[in-house]
Motif scaffolding. Sequence first.
Motif, PDB file in Angstrom:
ATOM      1  N   ASN A 117     -38.614 -19.762   8.644  1.00  0.00           N
ATOM      2  CA  ASN A 117     -39.716 -20.566   9.159  1.00  0.00           C
ATOM      3  C   ASN A 117     -40.818 -20.763   8.133  1.00  0.00           C
ATOM      4  OD1 ASN A 117     -40.745 -22.056  11.401  1.00  0.00           O
ATOM      5  ND2 ASN A 117     -42.221 -20.416  11.780  1.00  0.00           N
ATOM      6  N   ARG A 119     -40.390 -21.895   5.325  1.00  0.00           N
ATOM      7  CA  ARG A 119     -40.053 -23.160   4.652  1.00  0.00           C
ATOM      8  C   ARG A 119     -39.822 -24.303   5.638  1.00  0.00           C
ATOM      9  NH1 ARG A 119     -38.071 -21.968  -0.606  1.00  0.00           N
ATOM     10  NH2 ARG A 119     -37.925 -24.215  -0.871  1.00  0.00           N
ATOM     11  N   GLY A 120     -40.014 -24.049   6.923  1.00  0.00           N
ATOM     12  CA  GLY A 120     -39.680 -25.064   7.923  1.00  0.00           C
ATOM     13  C   GLY A 120     -38.198 -25.133   8.204  1.00  0.00           C
ATOM     14  N   TRP A 121     -37.408 -24.191   7.670  1.00  0.00           N
ATOM     15  CA  TRP A 121     -35.951 -24.241   7.799  1.00  0.00           C
ATOM     16  C   TRP A 121     -35.445 -23.558   9.067  1.00  0.00           C
ATOM     17  CZ3 TRP A 121     -34.426 -22.872   2.038  1.00  0.00           C
ATOM     18  CH2 TRP A 121     -34.730 -23.972   1.236  1.00  0.00           C
ATOM     19  N   PRO A 172     -35.187 -27.162  10.936  1.00  0.00           N
ATOM     20  CA  PRO A 172     -35.206 -28.175   9.872  1.00  0.00           C
ATOM     21  C   PRO A 172     -35.199 -29.606  10.373  1.00  0.00           C
ATOM     22  CG  PRO A 172     -33.027 -27.171  10.062  1.00  0.00           C
ATOM     23  CD  PRO A 172     -33.950 -26.365  10.923  1.00  0.00           C
ATOM     24  N   ARG A 213     -42.419 -32.528  10.729  1.00  0.00           N
ATOM     25  CA  ARG A 213     -43.338 -31.609  10.050  1.00  0.00           C
ATOM     26  C   ARG A 213     -44.556 -31.294  10.909  1.00  0.00           C
ATOM     27  NH1 ARG A 213     -41.829 -30.899   4.799  1.00  0.00           N
ATOM     28  NH2 ARG A 213     -40.399 -32.456   3.917  1.00  0.00           N
ATOM     29  N   GLY A 256     -41.511 -28.238  11.432  1.00  0.00           N
ATOM     30  CA  GLY A 256     -40.169 -28.393  10.873  1.00  0.00           C
ATOM     31  C   GLY A 256     -40.197 -28.923   9.452  1.00  0.00           C
ATOM     32  N   ALA A 257     -39.004 -29.275   8.948  1.00  0.00           N
ATOM     33  CA  ALA A 257     -38.887 -29.805   7.593  1.00  0.00           C
ATOM     34  C   ALA A 257     -38.491 -31.270   7.584  1.00  0.00           C
ATOM     35  CB  ALA A 257     -37.860 -28.990   6.805  1.00  0.00           C
ATOM     36  N   ASP A 258     -38.207 -31.838   8.770  1.00  0.00           N
ATOM     37  CA  ASP A 258     -37.857 -33.258   8.897  1.00  0.00           C
ATOM     38  C   ASP A 258     -36.686 -33.621   7.988  1.00  0.00           C
ATOM     39  OD1 ASP A 258     -38.187 -35.620  10.202  1.00  0.00           O
ATOM     40  OD2 ASP A 258     -39.788 -36.381   8.912  1.00  0.00           O
ATOM     41  N   LEU A 259     -35.680 -32.731   7.917  1.00  0.00           N
ATOM     42  CA  LEU A 259     -34.523 -32.969   7.054  1.00  0.00           C
ATOM     43  C   LEU A 259     -33.574 -33.978   7.688  1.00  0.00           C
ATOM     44  CD1 LEU A 259     -33.535 -29.385   5.818  1.00  0.00           C
ATOM     45  CD2 LEU A 259     -35.013 -31.063   4.701  1.00  0.00           C
ATOM     46  N   GLU A 273     -28.706 -32.900   4.783  1.00  0.00           N
ATOM     47  CA  GLU A 273     -29.414 -31.691   4.358  1.00  0.00           C
ATOM     48  C   GLU A 273     -29.342 -30.597   5.421  1.00  0.00           C
ATOM     49  OE1 GLU A 273     -30.413 -34.926   1.854  1.00  0.00           O
ATOM     50  OE2 GLU A 273     -30.586 -34.773   4.052  1.00  0.00           O
ATOM     51  N   ARG A 274     -29.390 -30.986   6.679  1.00  0.00           N
ATOM     52  CA  ARG A 274     -29.276 -29.997   7.752  1.00  0.00           C
ATOM     53  C   ARG A 274     -27.909 -29.330   7.745  1.00  0.00           C
ATOM     54  NH1 ARG A 274     -30.841 -33.687  12.684  1.00  0.00           N
ATOM     55  NH2 ARG A 274     -29.788 -32.025  13.839  1.00  0.00           N
TER      56      ARG A 274
END
Length: 386
Positions: free
Chosen positions: A51, A53-55, A58, A62, A66-69, A73-74
């Motif tokens: 968390n 890294r927002g992962w 993910p 944001r 989250g990471a808005d991947l 990437e997810r």
Amino acid sequence: MDLTLTTEQRAFRDEVRAFIQARLPDDIRARLRAGHPPRKQDTVTWQRILNERGWAVPHWPRQYGGADLGQVERLILLDEIYRAPAPLPQVFNTNMLGPVLMKFGTPAQCDHFLPRLANLDLWFCQGFSEPGSGSDLASLRTAARREGDHYVVNGQKIWTTTAHLADWVFALVRTDDGARKQEGISFLLIDLKTPGIRIRPIRSIDGDHHLNEVFFDDVRVPVDQLVGQENRGWDCAKFLLANERTGIANVGLCWERLDRAREIAQQTTQAGRPLWDDPKLRAEIAALGAEVRALEITNWRFLLTPAEQARVPAFASVLKLKGTELQQEINALLARLAGPQGLERRDADELAHGPLTPRYFYSRAASIYGGTTEVQNDILAKALVG
């Protein structure tokens, strides 16, 4: 179709691998590598590290931590977590309830719950299935009667995964007996410390405690813990179940367990010779590797093909069916290779191979959760005959 990673995607994969190598506690890695399921504290510890890294979430925007991947990437992140091996983020928080709150929840609910879901400050479980109401979920009978600023809940849930570990449950309840069954259901968030709730364990064939029965006896739930509109909880449930079934091929898990089988075969001797010397065994492992690779390519095709061409239930059913089959075959191979040492229980750490036979037994449930094999075959049959 080009299924190779771009330069940016390869860089992201390297970043994820370096992060996991540096931050995953050794004791958690060793426990999962041996075949033990993660303990609650393992999942909490690792999710909080992710968390940062927002992962942990993910796919969340944001603005919600989250990471808005993107999808690719997810999948890279998920596969690397599996292959480490490391605990997955708690799925009821991250893949189920979180997206439901973003779509149907109030601003106050989002502000209060979403940060706690991502950081695993609150552990949620799912209260959907009931005795006699599993596949036909809309026939549920747990009732919630409105009394002033509270709902009074009575009924029973069953097969409730991790209820004994959880702080809260999100539950489907019937709020209108007179409506058509899908139209009289509401979606409630319930604190499991509320008076009137009783949790009873269900031991599964692997000897462990994953599942539970949950009983509600005049449980008072504040009205502001209703998600979405009263009697429109079925909308939340359909949205949630669509999120539940993503990523169910579990390619990374198959690769990690197959690597473990190869490792055991190389380290275990019989009549003074490593099991790996058997050409039939090497051929079996190679064939399983080819099957996993084919599943991996199919999974990438599903992600990279435009939605209107590939993102259909029949395509997802292929991933679910083949992923389930391979998980079960690899777990059976691991149990066979481990022999008597694979009978180890979760609370005994002295044996080398971990509880691989109990894990094989538990893998049989993969044919049921996330949509049974029979249901997936029906979906495929309808797609084939038009």
